[in-house]
Motif scaffolding. Sequence first.
Motif, PDB file in Angstrom:
ATOM      1  N   GLU A   8       0.834  -1.199   0.000  1.00  0.00           N
ATOM      2  CA  GLU A   8       0.000   0.000   0.000  1.00  0.00           C
ATOM      3  C   GLU A   8       0.873   1.254   0.000  1.00  0.00           C
ATOM      4  O   GLU A   8       0.548   2.262  -0.655  1.00  0.00           O
ATOM      5  N   ALA A   9       2.017   1.197   0.713  1.00  0.00           N
ATOM      6  CA  ALA A   9       2.931   2.354   0.738  1.00  0.00           C
ATOM      7  C   ALA A   9       3.467   2.646  -0.653  1.00  0.00           C
ATOM      8  O   ALA A   9       3.578   3.825  -1.064  1.00  0.00           O
ATOM      9  N   GLU A  10       3.794   1.579  -1.411  1.00  0.00           N
ATOM     10  CA  GLU A  10       4.279   1.790  -2.773  1.00  0.00           C
ATOM     11  C   GLU A  10       3.212   2.458  -3.629  1.00  0.00           C
ATOM     12  O   GLU A  10       3.507   3.379  -4.434  1.00  0.00           O
ATOM     13  N   CYS A  11       1.965   2.002  -3.493  1.00  0.00           N
ATOM     14  CA  CYS A  11       0.864   2.627  -4.250  1.00  0.00           C
ATOM     15  C   CYS A  11       0.774   4.122  -3.926  1.00  0.00           C
ATOM     16  O   CYS A  11       0.585   4.965  -4.821  1.00  0.00           O
ATOM     17  N   MET A  12       0.903   4.469  -2.631  1.00  0.00           N
ATOM     18  CA  MET A  12       0.848   5.869  -2.211  1.00  0.00           C
ATOM     19  C   MET A  12       2.018   6.666  -2.809  1.00  0.00           C
ATOM     20  O   MET A  12       1.852   7.782  -3.305  1.00  0.00           O
ATOM     21  N   ALA A  13       3.207   6.082  -2.757  1.00  0.00           N
ATOM     22  CA  ALA A  13       4.390   6.789  -3.263  1.00  0.00           C
ATOM     23  C   ALA A  13       4.282   7.041  -4.757  1.00  0.00           C
ATOM     24  O   ALA A  13       4.592   8.148  -5.249  1.00  0.00           O
ATOM     25  N   ARG A  65       1.712  10.524  -2.955  1.00  0.00           N
ATOM     26  CA  ARG A  65       1.320  10.762  -1.558  1.00  0.00           C
ATOM     27  C   ARG A  65       2.431  10.233  -0.647  1.00  0.00           C
ATOM     28  O   ARG A  65       2.310   9.198   0.019  1.00  0.00           O
ATOM     29  N   ARG A  66       3.553  10.960  -0.661  1.00  0.00           N
ATOM     30  CA  ARG A  66       4.779  10.478  -0.037  1.00  0.00           C
ATOM     31  C   ARG A  66       4.672  10.406   1.496  1.00  0.00           C
ATOM     32  O   ARG A  66       5.244   9.507   2.123  1.00  0.00           O
ATOM     33  N   GLY A  67       3.981  11.371   2.118  1.00  0.00           N
ATOM     34  CA  GLY A  67       3.861  11.364   3.579  1.00  0.00           C
ATOM     35  C   GLY A  67       3.164  10.109   4.072  1.00  0.00           C
ATOM     36  O   GLY A  67       3.605   9.446   5.028  1.00  0.00           O
ATOM     37  N   MET A  68       2.024   9.759   3.440  1.00  0.00           N
ATOM     38  CA  MET A  68       1.299   8.537   3.808  1.00  0.00           C
ATOM     39  C   MET A  68       2.154   7.297   3.547  1.00  0.00           C
ATOM     40  O   MET A  68       2.148   6.343   4.312  1.00  0.00           O
ATOM     41  N   ALA A  69       2.901   7.351   2.420  1.00  0.00           N
ATOM     42  CA  ALA A  69       3.740   6.207   2.073  1.00  0.00           C
ATOM     43  C   ALA A  69       4.789   5.961   3.152  1.00  0.00           C
ATOM     44  O   ALA A  69       5.029   4.828   3.591  1.00  0.00           O
ATOM     45  N   ARG A  70       5.451   7.040   3.606  1.00  0.00           N
ATOM     46  CA  ARG A  70       6.487   6.880   4.630  1.00  0.00           C
ATOM     47  C   ARG A  70       5.899   6.352   5.936  1.00  0.00           C
ATOM     48  O   ARG A  70       6.497   5.510   6.608  1.00  0.00           O
ATOM     49  N   ALA A  71       4.707   6.865   6.305  1.00  0.00           N
ATOM     50  CA  ALA A  71       4.072   6.401   7.551  1.00  0.00           C
ATOM     51  C   ALA A  71       3.774   4.904   7.486  1.00  0.00           C
ATOM     52  O   ALA A  71       3.987   4.152   8.454  1.00  0.00           O
ATOM     53  N   ALA A  78       9.261  -1.350  -2.273  1.00  0.00           N
ATOM     54  CA  ALA A  78       8.460  -0.196  -1.834  1.00  0.00           C
ATOM     55  C   ALA A  78       9.360   0.957  -1.393  1.00  0.00           C
ATOM     56  O   ALA A  78       9.095   2.138  -1.695  1.00  0.00           O
ATOM     57  N   GLU A  79      10.437   0.596  -0.658  1.00  0.00           N
ATOM     58  CA  GLU A  79      11.366   1.649  -0.219  1.00  0.00           C
ATOM     59  C   GLU A  79      12.066   2.316  -1.424  1.00  0.00           C
ATOM     60  O   GLU A  79      12.351   3.514  -1.408  1.00  0.00           O
ATOM     61  N   GLY A  80      12.348   1.494  -2.459  1.00  0.00           N
ATOM     62  CA  GLY A  80      12.955   2.040  -3.670  1.00  0.00           C
ATOM     63  C   GLY A  80      12.042   3.036  -4.348  1.00  0.00           C
ATOM     64  O   GLY A  80      12.483   4.109  -4.814  1.00  0.00           O
ATOM     65  N   TRP A  81      10.731   2.740  -4.445  1.00  0.00           N
ATOM     66  CA  TRP A  81       9.789   3.666  -5.072  1.00  0.00           C
ATOM     67  C   TRP A  81       9.627   4.941  -4.250  1.00  0.00           C
ATOM     68  O   TRP A  81       9.506   6.044  -4.807  1.00  0.00           O
ATOM     69  N   LEU A  82       9.651   4.825  -2.934  1.00  0.00           N
ATOM     70  CA  LEU A  82       9.553   6.022  -2.102  1.00  0.00           C
ATOM     71  C   LEU A  82      10.793   6.906  -2.302  1.00  0.00           C
ATOM     72  O   LEU A  82      10.687   8.137  -2.439  1.00  0.00           O
TER      73      LEU A  82
END
Length: 930
Positions: free
Chosen positions: A854-859, A863-869, A888-892
């Motif tokens: 889900e974080a990758e989808c956000m990034a 929506r980087r803030g939500m992704a990091r959270a 996911a961390e790579g996409w962020l």
Amino acid sequence: MSNDPQPTSAPPEGRRILEPGTQIGRFRVECLVGTGGMGEVYKAWDSTLERSVALKALRAGEEREAGAPERFRREALALAQLNHPNVCLVHDWVDGPSGTYIAMELLEGQTLDQIAPTLKVREKLQVIRSVALALEAAHAKGLVHRDLKPRNIMVAPGSGDQGPKVKVLDFGLARLTDPQNPGEYQLTPPAVSNLALLQALAEAEQKRNADRRDTAANPIEGAWRDASGPHSWEKLTQAGVFMGSPSYASPEQIQGQAAGPASDVFSMGIVAWELLAGEHPFPGEGRIRMRAIVEGARRELKVRGLPSGTADLLRGMLDAHPFKRPSAARVAERLGRLLKPRTLLRWTAASTVAALALAGGVNWFLSRGIIADLAKERPARLAVLPFVNQTGDPRMDPLMRLVLPEMLEAALREHPKLAPLDPESVVSARSTLHLAADGPLSSADLARLASALGTQLMLRGTLKKGPDGAFVVAYELIDAKGTLRQGGEAREGGQGAEASLPLARQVVNDLLKAVDPFASRTSLRRLPDLPAKALEAYARGAECMDRGDFKEAAPAFREATQWAPDYAPAVLMYARCLSRLADVPPEPVFQWARWVARAQGNRVFEMRALHHLSIRYGDRGQWAASDQTCREALELARALGATDFEAGVHATLGVNLQRQHKPGEAEAAYQEALAMYRSAGDKLSATRVLNNLAVIERERGNLKGAEARYLGALETVQSYGDKWGESFLTNNLGDLALSQEGGLDRAEAFFRKTQSLREAIGDQNGLVYTLMGLGSVAQARGDLDRAEGLVRQMLELARKTTLRPMEALALYNLGELNRTAGKYEAARDCYRQSLALHEELKDALMEAHCLAGEAECMARDGRRGMARALLDRSRTLSTEETPYILRAEGWLARSEGRSDESKALFDKALNAARLQAPEIVRELKDVSAH
């Protein structure tokens, strides 16, 4: 004349002694004849039956030991059950205002330690045999003496050619094990073996030595040296660890473990050694001697003129392991043979030879038994199949299907020519081969089962009701070719569970007689006497356990253990059931099962309890405890020569070591197990080990080595027609090919073959995994539409078969496909559904993957803030650097403009994905290239 170990000792000063003429119930006191550990012994006259008796009084007042009244009552109850010429008889119990008394047989003679110097060697052996006969009678009644010593044995000269008259006294410490009166006792073994008594004595000795430096005259030292002192070694009968006399105690008593019949045999061995050799078999005094007993540091027997075989018998009685000691019945039998006149032995031998010569080939064949050709080199492997209930009474189903095979296996295992398999192994094999769980099997199915398990023999049977209403068991012992080796019937009246034990005994006796017609069966373990209520409760619990209903099984097993707390199978199953629940810690119950089994000399269930306890420790990650317990089970299996169990323990060690990321040690343990399974012909277990070895090779990155292991196992299962095993291994080959460069076509071919196999045998659960594999192949090829169709089939089937973990995984995979297609909202919805299920399943790693997805989808949606959270939350659940989390961390990082860091993360994810997540390798290659 006395019924007391110290007939001439005077009572302590201040004790009230009954005057001659005092009336106790119907008994008139005549005189004091001695004092004992719990009170005085008087000669009295029974006016009703007009005979002299010994009246034993319970010590009253402040001097009375804690617990003495109960022990006194137990002595009366214990002795009242025995009517044997070598056991002092109990006539009556008197409990009134003036005190508590037991009226006993008045004995003539002296205690064994007093009369020993006057006895000849033959008379000494006769005395030991009489003691063995007394213990045999007690053990048959479920009684364990626990305090056998020379002063508890009365001896009087015999008349003519008869040997000395012997009576065993003082059953005040006897443990009642009457199965019909379970409320009479409670056996609660300690959680662990201990040497608490030795430690306490060591501390006392240290204090004594320290005090000795300060003063030459020390009352404590005097108390230790004085044999009549309150802390005398011979009178130390209650020290918080065991009850008995330390110099004659068995190793298990000294270590605080439950005492069984084998403990009495050990004590008898010490008595016999002292009597024949004139010295204690273990050197030293006090604490030093007790430690020598525990460690088995025995002296050499140096006695001339003993009959051949006596020394071996004594050494066997003093074996450190309870299960290696002969039974009291066996000791009596052996001594009876040693005491036979030589002329009689020669006449017997000549008669035997003549009889065999007359009988010719018929008797020669019978002496060989019905399985002599199968047990030439090693015991014949035997599978006891579930018996078929044809009575129409469903309450008999669990007894015939689960309990009776277990009873038969336990009893037949004692014979040196038979090696019965654990009934659970047989049930598991039937399930693996997709054979009916109960009911008769066809000849072809029997052949497949025999081939898979490597068995030479199979025992099957049916239960019916006879015209007279009695239960009738018809049984057949057949070999692997289907040839009937032995058949027969057993008949018993009674209701349900009441009939099962007698039926089992009849079947066992018939089979043992057929297997070895002239062998003595006195040393073989008899099936225990159990209350019908205990068996009924145990059968209910076993049935619930069999269908996975652990909540219902637990109270049934608890009830069974309340009725029969010494029944090791019930205690062990109770522990195993509790290990599936979270209500009560099962470890103490596993220990209970272990010590109960040891106390009864039930070596097989002691080993099983240890093995299951080690598995429990491993499941909890208590690796040191698991390893120690596993090695104890391994040592016991080796001592028993139980190859199957030894192999199973090696396999468990392998699993534990593999879970601790010690592949080299795990591989060594697996190789030990594999060699043993192959030697025994157990192909089914061997394939499981091969599969685990393949997993190790795959984790090492040795894909070719892993493939060779899988193919070897596949060839084995195909040899005995195991379609389920074939489908399982073929699916694993598909997973392996998926991880190999250019292996997509081979992977799909393996998965397609697996699909056909599983559809043919109706394995709906297995099909879920195969659909997942086919979906991964399509995803790896970039065919997202086809992949989604396969995963949706997987999801539907997982829900239909209620495979919750696979349902959660299917939802995650749908999220992955939608994410790859850029459908981020749909992907997030799937990830969240998957997350909810994984939270229920308490699968932290998959929760982390769902959050990372889900974080990758956000990034990627800005929506980087939500992704990091979400990624921070993911990292609190798992610190593993899996391809999914790294991606996911790579996409962020890319969305935040950290290009170099992003590239490094994608490269790292790609390297990990080649083995862990081959379905996303194509995607990561494309990302890493841009």
